[in-house]
Design an enzyme around this catalytic site. Structure first.
Site, PDB file in Angstrom:
ATOM      1  N   ASP A  14       0.857  -1.192   0.000  1.00 19.97           N
ATOM      2  CA  ASP A  14       0.000   0.000   0.000  1.00 19.97           C
ATOM      3  C   ASP A  14       0.887   1.235   0.000  1.00 19.97           C
ATOM      4  O   ASP A  14       1.758   1.386   0.861  1.00 19.97           O
ATOM      5  CB  ASP A  14      -0.876   0.026   1.270  1.00 19.97           C
ATOM      6  CG  ASP A  14      -2.073  -0.891   1.156  1.00 19.97           C
ATOM      7  OD1 ASP A  14      -2.745  -0.860   0.105  1.00 19.97           O
ATOM      8  OD2 ASP A  14      -2.329  -1.647   2.118  1.00 19.97           O
ATOM      9  N   GLY A  40      -5.171  -9.531   4.031  1.00 23.23           N
ATOM     10  CA  GLY A  40      -5.849 -10.088   5.204  1.00 23.23           C
ATOM     11  C   GLY A  40      -4.947 -10.793   6.203  1.00 23.23           C
ATOM     12  O   GLY A  40      -4.842 -10.389   7.363  1.00 23.23           O
ATOM     13  N   ASN A  92      -1.120  -0.893  -4.368  1.00 20.73           N
ATOM     14  CA  ASN A  92      -2.300  -0.013  -4.366  1.00 20.73           C
ATOM     15  C   ASN A  92      -1.901   1.403  -3.945  1.00 20.73           C
ATOM     16  O   ASN A  92      -0.891   1.585  -3.261  1.00 20.73           O
ATOM     17  CB  ASN A  92      -3.371  -0.534  -3.411  1.00 20.73           C
ATOM     18  CG  ASN A  92      -4.064  -1.773  -3.977  1.00 20.73           C
ATOM     19  OD1 ASN A  92      -3.891  -2.098  -5.155  1.00 20.73           O
ATOM     20  ND2 ASN A  92      -4.823  -2.444  -3.149  1.00 20.73           N
ATOM     21  N   ASN A 187     -18.869 -10.753   7.480  1.00 21.23           N
ATOM     22  CA  ASN A 187     -19.676  -9.611   7.920  1.00 21.23           C
ATOM     23  C   ASN A 187     -21.095  -9.846   7.390  1.00 21.23           C
ATOM     24  O   ASN A 187     -21.364 -10.875   6.752  1.00 21.23           O
ATOM     25  CB  ASN A 187     -19.053  -8.278   7.483  1.00 21.23           C
ATOM     26  CG  ASN A 187     -18.912  -8.162   5.976  1.00 21.23           C
ATOM     27  OD1 ASN A 187     -19.629  -8.823   5.227  1.00 21.23           O
ATOM     28  ND2 ASN A 187     -17.983  -7.348   5.519  1.00 21.23           N
ATOM     29  N   LEU A 225     -20.665  -7.174  12.921  1.00 22.18           N
ATOM     30  CA  LEU A 225     -21.776  -6.257  12.610  1.00 22.18           C
ATOM     31  C   LEU A 225     -21.322  -4.804  12.667  1.00 22.18           C
ATOM     32  O   LEU A 225     -22.103  -3.920  13.044  1.00 22.18           O
ATOM     33  CB  LEU A 225     -22.915  -6.499  13.618  1.00 22.18           C
ATOM     34  CG  LEU A 225     -23.401  -7.953  13.776  1.00 22.18           C
ATOM     35  CD1 LEU A 225     -24.316  -8.098  14.986  1.00 22.18           C
ATOM     36  CD2 LEU A 225     -24.119  -8.414  12.516  1.00 22.18           C
ATOM     37  N   SER A 250     -10.842   5.182  11.278  1.00 23.52           N
ATOM     38  CA  SER A 250     -10.728   4.381  10.051  1.00 23.52           C
ATOM     39  C   SER A 250     -11.116   2.952  10.377  1.00 23.52           C
ATOM     40  O   SER A 250     -10.679   2.404  11.386  1.00 23.52           O
ATOM     41  CB  SER A 250      -9.284   4.406   9.545  1.00 23.52           C
ATOM     42  OG  SER A 250      -9.023   3.259   8.767  1.00 23.52           O
ATOM     43  N   ASP A 256      -9.787  -7.803  10.479  1.00 21.02           N
ATOM     44  CA  ASP A 256      -8.552  -8.572  10.720  1.00 21.02           C
ATOM     45  C   ASP A 256      -8.109  -8.445  12.188  1.00 21.02           C
ATOM     46  O   ASP A 256      -7.625  -9.407  12.783  1.00 21.02           O
ATOM     47  CB  ASP A 256      -7.424  -8.078   9.799  1.00 21.02           C
ATOM     48  CG  ASP A 256      -7.748  -8.338   8.332  1.00 21.02           C
ATOM     49  OD1 ASP A 256      -8.368  -9.376   8.046  1.00 21.02           O
ATOM     50  OD2 ASP A 256      -7.390  -7.499   7.486  1.00 21.02           O
ATOM     51  N   VAL A 280     -14.208  -8.456  19.506  1.00 20.53           N
ATOM     52  CA  VAL A 280     -14.994  -7.228  19.287  1.00 20.53           C
ATOM     53  C   VAL A 280     -14.193  -6.025  19.792  1.00 20.53           C
ATOM     54  O   VAL A 280     -14.079  -4.998  19.106  1.00 20.53           O
ATOM     55  CB  VAL A 280     -16.373  -7.321  19.995  1.00 20.53           C
ATOM     56  CG1 VAL A 280     -17.047  -5.962  20.077  1.00 20.53           C
ATOM     57  CG2 VAL A 280     -17.271  -8.316  19.263  1.00 20.53           C
ATOM     58  N   GLY A 291      -5.819   5.293   9.146  1.00 20.82           N
ATOM     59  CA  GLY A 291      -5.043   4.434   8.241  1.00 20.82           C
ATOM     60  C   GLY A 291      -5.060   2.976   8.637  1.00 20.82           C
ATOM     61  O   GLY A 291      -6.027   2.473   9.193  1.00 20.82           O
TER      62      GLY A 291
HETATM   63  N1  ATP Z   1     -17.894   1.991  13.664  1.00 23.73           N
HETATM   64  C1  ATP Z   1     -17.495   1.081  14.558  1.00 23.73           C
HETATM   65  N2  ATP Z   1     -17.600   1.327  15.893  1.00 23.73           N
HETATM   66  C2  ATP Z   1     -17.215   0.424  16.811  1.00 23.73           C
HETATM   67  N3  ATP Z   1     -16.690  -0.786  16.484  1.00 23.73           N
HETATM   68  C3  ATP Z   1     -16.556  -1.089  15.175  1.00 23.73           C
HETATM   69  C4  ATP Z   1     -16.947  -0.188  14.145  1.00 23.73           C
HETATM   70  N4  ATP Z   1     -16.690  -0.760  12.938  1.00 23.73           N
HETATM   71  C5  ATP Z   1     -16.148  -1.964  13.205  1.00 23.73           C
HETATM   72  N5  ATP Z   1     -16.068  -2.177  14.546  1.00 23.73           N
HETATM   73  C6  ATP Z   1     -15.535  -3.369  15.243  1.00 23.73           C
HETATM   74  O1  ATP Z   1     -14.782  -4.162  14.354  1.00 23.73           O
HETATM   75  C7  ATP Z   1     -15.415  -5.452  14.168  1.00 23.73           C
HETATM   76  C8  ATP Z   1     -15.297  -5.877  12.727  1.00 23.73           C
HETATM   77  O2  ATP Z   1     -15.850  -4.872  11.914  1.00 23.73           O
HETATM   78  P1  ATP Z   1     -16.710  -5.136  10.588  1.00 23.73           P
HETATM   79  O3  ATP Z   1     -17.970  -5.835  10.918  1.00 23.73           O
HETATM   80  O4  ATP Z   1     -16.804  -3.812   9.918  1.00 23.73           O
HETATM   81  O5  ATP Z   1     -15.764  -6.160   9.822  1.00 23.73           O
HETATM   82  P2  ATP Z   1     -15.417  -6.295   8.287  1.00 23.73           P
HETATM   83  O6  ATP Z   1     -16.566  -5.812   7.463  1.00 23.73           O
HETATM   84  O7  ATP Z   1     -14.962  -7.682   8.088  1.00 23.73           O
HETATM   85  O8  ATP Z   1     -14.201  -5.302   8.164  1.00 23.73           O
HETATM   86  P3  ATP Z   1     -12.971  -5.274   7.147  1.00 23.73           P
HETATM   87  O9  ATP Z   1     -13.242  -4.059   6.323  1.00 23.73           O
HETATM   88  O10 ATP Z   1     -11.783  -5.148   8.012  1.00 23.73           O
HETATM   89  O11 ATP Z   1     -13.021  -6.553   6.339  1.00 23.73           O
HETATM   90  C9  ATP Z   1     -16.853  -5.254  14.647  1.00 23.73           C
HETATM   91  O12 ATP Z   1     -17.408  -6.462  15.089  1.00 23.73           O
HETATM   92  C10 ATP Z   1     -16.673  -4.225  15.772  1.00 23.73           C
HETATM   93  O13 ATP Z   1     -16.194  -4.861  16.942  1.00 23.73           O
HETATM   94 MG    MG Z   2     -13.813  -8.422   6.447  1.00 22.31          MG
END
Ligand code: ATP
Ligand code: MG
Length: 320
Positions: A14, A40, A92, A187, A225, A250, A256, A280, A291
């Protein structure tokens, strides 16, 4: 001793820079770039290290950009193995417009990987994976790699009675569902794709999670979530784990960091429920910094206390 091995099939160098104002047809004088290793499995290994754990980080690397990737990983001081390929590792570009603070992120596809190169990945993992290890596959597959390649990887974990952990998306997602999986972390969008539904509401989530466990050979399902935390589903039940509300900078690498937190806890003999709660906390910790900095332990430990206090245990109500 139980080890963690991460695999990154489509790593990336990156390159981040910034410029005051992004306009077309004009030479944009950007700041000196910063380079980071990404992908990842590499992120899971880096986050594990930040938490105080360790892993063997296995990734593909080719061409001059592959040499650069190896240098970047060497600076991280973690055990690693680059599997040499002929195609060049992708690079990237992220550019932040300092006038607006908006970030523009340009991604390119990864290199071709031929059959012999794929076989050398399988042979290396066959040699390294042992009984009870965690074999973590995180991230997408490069173009033209057979979309069910992760199933081949999972067979190695199967034969060694190691634990296969999967977090992927894109074309590899559905074909990977034939694998024998210990823990999967989709997700909501990824879970919708797997379950072939356009979207999932909170009310439907538990039912779909149960159906997922009945349909696929997966012991533990962790649905992340975002700001709403995560759902843990396994044979002993379902638990919803909330995430603390934070001022997010960010969300890159939140997923990960979460996987790293789960593995770190499991390696230190915590229960599944505790591990997902720590996951979590680590996911949320990753959102506190700009970043690709991932989670840091101090933040994760503090947020974990919050998660422990705020998780409402689901207790069966006994009739009077
Ligand atoms: N806006 C937020 N506020 C608080 N916690 C968050 C937030 N976004 C993500 N998290 C935390 O990070 C965890 C993983 O996030 P997310 O569900 O967005 O995973 P993802 O979509 O797999 O992300 P990635 O883009 O890294 O693949 C969530 O379960 C939560 O604990
Ligand atoms: Mg993911």
């Amino acid at each position: 001793m139980q080890k963690t091995i991460t695999l990154t099939m489509n790593p990336v160098v990156d390159k981040d820079t910034s410029v005051a104002g992004i306009v077309p047809n004009k030479k944009l004088r950007c700041a000196a770039p910063m380079y980071y290793a990404g992908g990842g499995g590499i992120n899971v290994s880096r986050a594990l290290k930040k938490l105080g754990g360790s892993s063997l980080c296995v990734f593909l690397a080719g061409g001059p950009t592959g040499t650069h990737l190896r240098q970047l990983i060497s600076q991280e001081e973690m055990a690693h193995k680059a599997i040499e390929i002929e195609g060049w590792t992708r690079e990237n570009l992220s550019v932040t417009d300092t006038n607006t603070q908006l970030q523009y992120r340009f991604g390119v596809p990864g290199p071709k990987v031929d059959k012999d190169e794929l076989n050398s990945i399988l042979a290396y993992l066959e040699e390294k994976v042992n009984y009870n290890d965690f074999l973590v596959v995180s991230g997408k597959l490069p173009l033209e790699v057979p979309p069910d390649f992760y199933v081949e990887i999972s067979k190695i974990a199967d034969n060694k009675k190691a634990k296969f952990i999967l977090d992927t998306s894109g074309v590899a997602l559905l074909p990977s569902m034939k694998a024998n999986i210990y823990l999967m972390k989709p997700n909501l969008g990824e879970l919708s794709t797997i379950m072939d539904v356009p979207s999932i509401s909170v009310i439907e989530l538990e039912t779909l999670a149960k159906k997922f466990l009945e349909t696929y050979k997966c012991k533990v399902l962790v649905v992340s979530l975002g700001a709403k935390g995560a759902l843990l589903a396994h044979e002993s039940g379902i638990e919803h784990i909330p995430a603390p509300t934070v001022h997010q900078k960010s969300t890159i690498g939140a997923g990960d960091s979460m996987v790293a937190g789960i593995i770190y806890s499991l390696q230190t003999n915590k229960s599944l429920s505790e591990a997902i709660k720590y996951g979590v906390a680590c996911g949320t910790a990753a959102t506190l910094h700009p970043g690709t900095q991932l989670c840091n332990k101090e933040d994760a430990d503090k947020l974990y206390e919050w998660v422990l206090k705020n998780t409402v245990e689901k207790k069966e109500k006994k009739p009077n």
